[in-house]
Design a protein around this motif. Structure first.
Motif, PDB file in Angstrom:
ATOM      1  N   UNK A 127       0.857  -1.187   0.000  1.00  0.00           N
ATOM      2  CA  UNK A 127       0.000   0.000   0.000  1.00  0.00           C
ATOM      3  C   UNK A 127       0.893   1.237   0.000  1.00  0.00           C
ATOM      4  N   UNK A 128       0.689   2.082  -1.002  1.00  0.00           N
ATOM      5  CA  UNK A 128       1.440   3.334  -1.132  1.00  0.00           C
ATOM      6  C   UNK A 128       0.467   4.491  -0.911  1.00  0.00           C
ATOM      7  N   UNK A 129       0.832   5.411  -0.045  1.00  0.00           N
ATOM      8  CA  UNK A 129      -0.060   6.525   0.254  1.00  0.00           C
ATOM      9  C   UNK A 129       0.634   7.867   0.065  1.00  0.00           C
ATOM     10  N   UNK A 130      -0.179   8.874  -0.218  1.00  0.00           N
ATOM     11  CA  UNK A 130       0.341  10.215  -0.471  1.00  0.00           C
ATOM     12  C   UNK A 130       0.550  10.985   0.826  1.00  0.00           C
TER      13      UNK A 130
ATOM     14  N   UNK B  91       5.314  -2.399   4.616  1.00  0.00           N
ATOM     15  CA  UNK B  91       6.216  -3.541   4.497  1.00  0.00           C
ATOM     16  C   UNK B  91       5.726  -4.648   5.413  1.00  0.00           C
ATOM     17  N   UNK B  92       5.897  -5.885   4.978  1.00  0.00           N
ATOM     18  CA  UNK B  92       5.641  -7.002   5.876  1.00  0.00           C
ATOM     19  C   UNK B  92       4.435  -7.851   5.572  1.00  0.00           C
ATOM     20  N   UNK B  93       3.587  -7.417   4.634  1.00  0.00           N
ATOM     21  CA  UNK B  93       2.391  -8.184   4.282  1.00  0.00           C
ATOM     22  C   UNK B  93       2.235  -8.206   2.765  1.00  0.00           C
ATOM     23  N   UNK B  94       1.787  -9.324   2.222  1.00  0.00           N
ATOM     24  CA  UNK B  94       1.480  -9.420   0.802  1.00  0.00           C
ATOM     25  C   UNK B  94       0.026  -9.049   0.565  1.00  0.00           C
ATOM     26  N   UNK B  95      -0.180  -7.977  -0.187  1.00  0.00           N
ATOM     27  CA  UNK B  95      -1.536  -7.549  -0.541  1.00  0.00           C
ATOM     28  C   UNK B  95      -1.934  -8.065  -1.931  1.00  0.00           C
ATOM     29  N   UNK B  96      -1.308  -9.144  -2.354  1.00  0.00           N
ATOM     30  CA  UNK B  96      -1.601  -9.681  -3.678  1.00  0.00           C
ATOM     31  C   UNK B  96      -0.488  -9.375  -4.658  1.00  0.00           C
ATOM     32  N   UNK B  97      -0.745  -9.592  -5.924  1.00  0.00           N
ATOM     33  CA  UNK B  97       0.278  -9.360  -6.936  1.00  0.00           C
ATOM     34  C   UNK B  97      -0.375  -9.060  -8.277  1.00  0.00           C
TER      35      UNK B  97
ATOM     36  N   UNK C 116       9.478   3.743   4.088  1.00  0.00           N
ATOM     37  CA  UNK C 116       8.997   2.361   4.091  1.00  0.00           C
ATOM     38  C   UNK C 116       8.722   1.992   5.546  1.00  0.00           C
ATOM     39  N   UNK C 117       7.451   1.773   5.835  1.00  0.00           N
ATOM     40  CA  UNK C 117       7.015   1.594   7.211  1.00  0.00           C
ATOM     41  C   UNK C 117       6.655   0.137   7.483  1.00  0.00           C
ATOM     42  N   UNK C 118       7.554  -0.610   8.163  1.00  0.00           N
ATOM     43  CA  UNK C 118       7.218  -1.993   8.511  1.00  0.00           C
ATOM     44  C   UNK C 118       5.986  -2.023   9.404  1.00  0.00           C
ATOM     45  N   UNK C 119       5.027  -2.859   9.044  1.00  0.00           N
ATOM     46  CA  UNK C 119       3.814  -2.960   9.841  1.00  0.00           C
ATOM     47  C   UNK C 119       4.124  -3.646  11.172  1.00  0.00           C
ATOM     48  N   UNK C 120       3.560  -3.141  12.258  1.00  0.00           N
ATOM     49  CA  UNK C 120       3.766  -3.798  13.557  1.00  0.00           C
ATOM     50  C   UNK C 120       3.278  -5.242  13.510  1.00  0.00           C
TER      51      UNK C 120
END
Length: 344
Positions: free
Chosen positions: A155-158, A232-238, A294-298
């Motif tokens: 997920x990329x956010x502005x 970072x840390x989770x696959x949201x698909x491809x 790049x923010x690793x998810x907790x």
């Protein structure tokens, strides 16, 4: 005098090497088209090396005319343009024609694999000789030549970064449709379906909050100038990038040309996915230097997201099964191929 000239020409023709005469007889030029901007990393890592290799393997008999950047048609039009013979080989992303190729999205479900090569090698086998070959490619009268499944989407956010599942709620994020829509809805986000070349304008206007996108494509489409945060840390698909040839064109090719293409395809597939993974590491460093976070998810968030996304695959398969598609069978085959390759 004329008789002597005719006799000399005949003798010369007979003296030519068989391979030279064969190459002249089989010389052909194939049209290849896609929607990627000039210099796109997937063209550089996969398509161009493949075309060069085929030309080399056929001793120059087969050449290609390449039309990038939607010169002949948009991504959603490529299946139709390839089927009709406007182009011989087209970039047909299954997500852009999900009504025609719904089963291919099995490789785009969240959490299925961790690397590009795991997804690519499993998809390659099912789409070349398994369920997808029979249920998707054959009915659409196309044959898969090249494919790479991109690394897991993020997920990329502005503006705001995503740290919890609550941060996902209500976010309007670009998707390719299908499985990615199911993924975002499971997290209470709002999917906005569109082709990659259209994402920049929507993001710059503020009609979207961000994107589901692979890392290197963010740069290729200039979106790194707009986004500020990435998970970072989770696959949201491809997403599947696939080039296919019109089946009728394929059937008419000489056997030696088919052999050359197949060998070139088998050679480039593992190289391309490995190149995508390696390039991603370099691109990430460059983006960090430019200020993108790049923010690793907790750990708690990763666990919660994975739990929410567990049912996406079954929901996807159940919906297609009810329409008479073999989605559950395709999902099992894909999972088995991933396991055989060490991905699960």
């Amino acid at each position: 005098m004329k008789k002597n000239m005719v006799r000399a020409v005949a003798v010369l023709a007979l003296s030519l090497p068989v391979s030279t005469m064969s190459a002249q007889a089989q010389a052909l030029e194939l049209k290849v088209a896609d929607s990627f901007p000039a210099g796109h990393y997937l063209v550089r890592l996969m398509l161009k090396p493949w075309m060069d290799d085929v030309t080399k393997r056929t001793n120059g008999a087969v050449t290609f005319t390449y039309y990038p950047n939607q010169q002949i048609g948009k991504a959603a039009d490529m299946l139709r343009l390839t089927q009709s013979g406007v182009v011989d080989i087209g970039y047909i992303g299954p997500s852009y024609v999900s009504d025609k190729m719904p089963l291919s999205e099995v490789a785009q479900l969240p959490g299925a694999f961790a690397t590009s090569c795991q997804g690519t090698l499993a998809y390659w086998k099912t789409a070349r000789e398994g369920i997808l070959a029979k249920q998707e490619y054959a009915p659409n009268k196309i044959k898969l030549l090249l494919a790479v499944v991109l690394p897991p989407y993020q997920v990329w956010t502005v503006k705001s970064k995503v740290e919890t599942t609550k941060d996902m709620q209500g976010l309007k994020l670009r998707t390719t449709g299908g499985a990615q829509d199911l993924t975002l809805r499971a997290l209470n986000a709002v999917p906005v379906r569109m082709a990659a070349p259209d994402a920049y304008e929507s993001l710059s206007r503020g009609t979207m909050d961000g994107l589901l996108f692979p890392l290197d494509s963010v740069v290729s489409y200039g979106l790194d100038k707009l986004v500020k945060h990435a998970t970072e840390g989770v696959s949201f698909g491809s997403f599947i990038v696939a080039y296919s040839i019109n089946q009728s064109v394929w059937d008419k090719l000489p056997d030696d040309v088919k052999k050359a293409m197949n060998e070139a395809s088998e050679a480039i597939t593992p190289q391309a996915c490995a190149g995508v993974e390696k390039e991603g590491e370099v691109t990430k460093k460059q983006m960090q230097d430019e200020g993108i976070k790049f923010d690793p998810l907790p750990e708690a968030t990763r666990t919660e997201i994975k739990d929410k996304l567990k049912g996406v695959g079954k929901e996807w398969a159940s919906g297609l099964d009810s329409r008479g598609k073999q989605a559950s069978a395709a999902l099992k085959e894909f999972d088995d191929l991933l396991a055989a390759g060490g991905a699960k």
